[in-house]
Design a protein around this motif. Structure first.
Motif, PDB file in Angstrom:
ATOM      1  N   ALA A  71       0.875  -1.175   0.000  1.00 45.75           N
ATOM      2  CA  ALA A  71       0.000   0.000   0.000  1.00 45.75           C
ATOM      3  C   ALA A  71       0.907   1.219   0.000  1.00 45.75           C
ATOM      4  N   PHE A  72       1.088   1.811  -1.162  1.00 46.12           N
ATOM      5  CA  PHE A  72       2.131   2.806  -1.319  1.00 46.12           C
ATOM      6  C   PHE A  72       1.869   4.075  -0.508  1.00 46.12           C
ATOM      7  N   ASN A  73       0.606   4.473  -0.401  1.00 43.19           N
ATOM      8  CA  ASN A  73       0.317   5.686   0.375  1.00 43.19           C
ATOM      9  C   ASN A  73       0.706   5.495   1.844  1.00 43.19           C
ATOM     10  N   GLU A  74       0.489   4.296   2.386  1.00 48.12           N
ATOM     11  CA  GLU A  74       0.884   4.020   3.766  1.00 48.12           C
ATOM     12  C   GLU A  74       2.402   4.019   3.909  1.00 48.12           C
ATOM     13  N   LEU A  75       3.088   3.520   2.898  1.00 50.05           N
ATOM     14  CA  LEU A  75       4.545   3.500   2.934  1.00 50.05           C
ATOM     15  C   LEU A  75       5.095   4.929   2.969  1.00 50.05           C
ATOM     16  N   VAL A  76       4.528   5.814   2.138  1.00 55.60           N
ATOM     17  CA  VAL A  76       4.975   7.214   2.122  1.00 55.60           C
ATOM     18  C   VAL A  76       4.730   7.876   3.472  1.00 55.60           C
ATOM     19  N   ILE A  81       1.349  18.197   3.327  1.00 59.21           N
ATOM     20  CA  ILE A  81       1.266  16.780   2.972  1.00 59.21           C
ATOM     21  C   ILE A  81      -0.096  16.481   2.373  1.00 59.21           C
ATOM     22  N   ASP A  82      -0.079  15.983   1.166  1.00 53.44           N
ATOM     23  CA  ASP A  82      -1.314  15.628   0.455  1.00 53.44           C
ATOM     24  C   ASP A  82      -1.219  14.165   0.031  1.00 53.44           C
ATOM     25  N   ILE A  83      -1.591  13.282   0.938  1.00 51.59           N
ATOM     26  CA  ILE A  83      -1.536  11.837   0.701  1.00 51.59           C
ATOM     27  C   ILE A  83      -2.937  11.267   0.870  1.00 51.59           C
ATOM     28  N   PRO A  84      -3.591  10.801  -0.183  1.00 56.32           N
ATOM     29  CA  PRO A  84      -4.939  10.224  -0.065  1.00 56.32           C
ATOM     30  C   PRO A  84      -4.961   9.043   0.889  1.00 56.32           C
ATOM     31  N   GLU A  85      -6.096   8.832   1.533  1.00 53.26           N
ATOM     32  CA  GLU A  85      -6.221   7.741   2.495  1.00 53.26           C
ATOM     33  C   GLU A  85      -6.467   6.394   1.815  1.00 53.26           C
ATOM     34  N   ASN A  86      -6.951   6.418   0.586  1.00 53.13           N
ATOM     35  CA  ASN A  86      -7.221   5.162  -0.123  1.00 53.13           C
ATOM     36  C   ASN A  86      -5.928   4.374  -0.322  1.00 53.13           C
ATOM     37  N   ARG A 105      14.025   4.348   0.782  1.00 48.69           N
ATOM     38  CA  ARG A 105      15.310   5.047   0.645  1.00 48.69           C
ATOM     39  C   ARG A 105      15.183   6.216  -0.318  1.00 48.69           C
ATOM     40  N   VAL A 106      14.458   6.017  -1.404  1.00 46.05           N
ATOM     41  CA  VAL A 106      14.243   7.095  -2.376  1.00 46.05           C
ATOM     42  C   VAL A 106      13.535   8.270  -1.712  1.00 46.05           C
ATOM     43  N   ILE A 107      12.440   7.971  -1.016  1.00 44.33           N
ATOM     44  CA  ILE A 107      11.645   9.032  -0.377  1.00 44.33           C
ATOM     45  C   ILE A 107      12.464   9.737   0.690  1.00 44.33           C
ATOM     46  N   GLU A 108      13.185   8.982   1.505  1.00 39.36           N
ATOM     47  CA  GLU A 108      14.019   9.578   2.556  1.00 39.36           C
ATOM     48  C   GLU A 108      15.043  10.536   1.967  1.00 39.36           C
ATOM     49  N   ASN A 109      15.722  10.108   0.913  1.00 35.35           N
ATOM     50  CA  ASN A 109      16.741  10.960   0.304  1.00 35.35           C
ATOM     51  C   ASN A 109      16.149  12.250  -0.250  1.00 35.35           C
ATOM     52  N   VAL A 119       4.773  17.570   0.081  1.00 35.88           N
ATOM     53  CA  VAL A 119       4.828  16.183  -0.393  1.00 35.88           C
ATOM     54  C   VAL A 119       3.428  15.798  -0.859  1.00 35.88           C
ATOM     55  N   ARG A 120       3.317  15.410  -2.112  1.00 37.95           N
ATOM     56  CA  ARG A 120       2.013  15.069  -2.684  1.00 37.95           C
ATOM     57  C   ARG A 120       2.092  13.737  -3.421  1.00 37.95           C
ATOM     58  N   LEU A 121       0.994  13.008  -3.328  1.00 38.67           N
ATOM     59  CA  LEU A 121       0.900  11.715  -4.002  1.00 38.67           C
ATOM     60  C   LEU A 121      -0.377  11.687  -4.820  1.00 38.67           C
ATOM     61  N   LYS A 122      -0.252  11.321  -6.093  1.00 40.04           N
ATOM     62  CA  LYS A 122      -1.441  11.234  -6.929  1.00 40.04           C
ATOM     63  C   LYS A 122      -1.367  10.003  -7.821  1.00 40.04           C
ATOM     64  N   LYS A 123      -2.541   9.606  -8.289  1.00 35.62           N
ATOM     65  CA  LYS A 123      -2.668   8.398  -9.096  1.00 35.62           C
ATOM     66  C   LYS A 123      -3.231   8.747 -10.458  1.00 35.62           C
ATOM     67  N   THR A 124      -2.625   8.183 -11.513  1.00 33.53           N
ATOM     68  CA  THR A 124      -3.140   8.345 -12.867  1.00 33.53           C
ATOM     69  C   THR A 124      -3.566   6.976 -13.383  1.00 33.53           C
ATOM     70  N   GLU A 125      -3.996   6.933 -14.621  1.00 29.90           N
ATOM     71  CA  GLU A 125      -4.438   5.655 -15.189  1.00 29.90           C
ATOM     72  C   GLU A 125      -3.295   4.652 -15.311  1.00 29.90           C
ATOM     73  N   ALA A 126      -2.077   5.164 -15.456  1.00 25.67           N
ATOM     74  CA  ALA A 126      -0.957   4.254 -15.700  1.00 25.67           C
ATOM     75  C   ALA A 126       0.128   4.293 -14.637  1.00 25.67           C
ATOM     76  N   SER A 127       0.029   5.224 -13.676  1.00 26.65           N
ATOM     77  CA  SER A 127       1.140   5.373 -12.742  1.00 26.65           C
ATOM     78  C   SER A 127       0.706   5.978 -11.416  1.00 26.65           C
TER      79      SER A 127
END
Length: 298
Positions: A157-162, A182-187, A200-204, A219-227
């Motif tokens: 669950a990538f949003n939880e990881l972030v 911080i804009d991280i959706p709960e879904n 490690r990527v996010i930390e750096n 820090v923002r997280l969004k979802k598209t049709e492919a990514s």
């Protein structure tokens, strides 16, 4: 009978002529290869006599010539990078080592106050810690760059990881008086990644944003049709000359941060890990904001 003999003779002459011309073409091609191997010319093989099989052979040889040239160019580039790396590593190591040895000499002086001794020991510890981090980062980057670097890809669950990574920076944000946006959706957005590498990527990227921000971090997280796209941005000094085309180059960043607290390898490490996970990382500077975007495709 005579007619048949003439036909046989003509066919023999045609075959003999074709054989002669093909043999002459092979000899010419061999001479061209000799000149090419002797570096007398860079010209590839051309075909002046039509023969389908020989044309195929010439094409394969020319393709191999192109691959050899490319391999030589890549080898030269790698050798130049290695020389540059050795130069930068020696420079980066020499700086804290010189500091450590210098302050040790101060400590060996007969007349030195306890307060000054404590100050010198603190400086030595800081230089030793910087040297330790520097060596660890260089070692980590050299390991990541290996072709067989192991990844353990799994569905997370990538949003939880972030969010988990960001919670770890709570005290660091407070110390720097930064209130991140911080804009991280709960879904739950499931994504196939190596959890350790992704963290490690996010930390750096967060460390880089905090270190060079002139005020804010988002820090923002969004979802598209492919990514799934992670965006980390921070304000920067308008007078700073940030070259985003070289921003993830280890040598460029190492040069720019040589006098700072960082090793300049955080972004190159992040880029290498993103490439290992078949992702992409890019950056841009606009209106006083440095924005780094990580993209993971489904």
């Amino acid at each position: 009978m005579l007619y048949f003999t003439i036909i046989i003779l003509i066919a023999f002459i045609v075959v003999l002529t074709r054989f002669f011309l093909l043999k002459r073409e092979i000899k010419r091609a061999a001479r061209e290869l000799q000149r090419l191997n002797g570096q007398e010319t860079a010209k590839k093989i051309d075909v002046s006599y039509y023969d389908r099989d020989f044309e195929k052979l010439a094409k394969e040889i020319n393709d191999q010539i192109d691959k050899t040239k490319q391999a030589k160019a890549e080898k030269q580039s790698t050798e130049n990078e290695l020389k540059q790396a050795i130069s930068h590593i020696s420079h980066d190591i020499r700086t804290p080592m010189t500091s450590i040895l210098g302050y040790i000499q101060f400590l060996e002086a007969d007349e030195i106050s306890d307060e000054r001794k404590k100050e010198y020991i603190g400086t030595i510890k800081n230089s030793a810690e910087r040297l330790k981090v520097l060596l660890e980062d260089f070692f980590e980057l050299s390991i990541i760059d290996q072709v067989d670097y192991p990844l353990k890809m799994e569905q997370v669950a990538f949003n939880e990881l972030v969010l988990e990574v960001l919670f770890g920076f709570y005290e660091a944000f407070n110390e720097r008086d930064i209130e991140p946006v911080i804009d991280i959706p709960e879904n739950d957005w499931d994504l196939m990644v190596d959890p350790s590498a992704a963290k490690r990527v996010i930390e750096n990227l967060v460390v880089n944003a905090m270190r060079y921000s002139t005020g804010d971090v988002a820090v923002r997280l969004k979802k598209t049709e492919a990514s799934i796209q992670l965006t980390i941005s921070n304000s920067v000094d308008p007078s700073s000359e940030i070259d985003v085309t070289h921003m993830f180059d280890r040598f460029y960043k190492a040069d720019q941060t040589r006098t700072g607290k960082g090793t300049g390898l955080g972004l190159p490490i992040a880029k290498s890990l993103m490439e290992k996970m078949n992702g992409n990382i890019d950056a841009e500077v606009q209106d006083g904001q440095l924005t780094v975007v990580c993209v993971w495709w489904y």
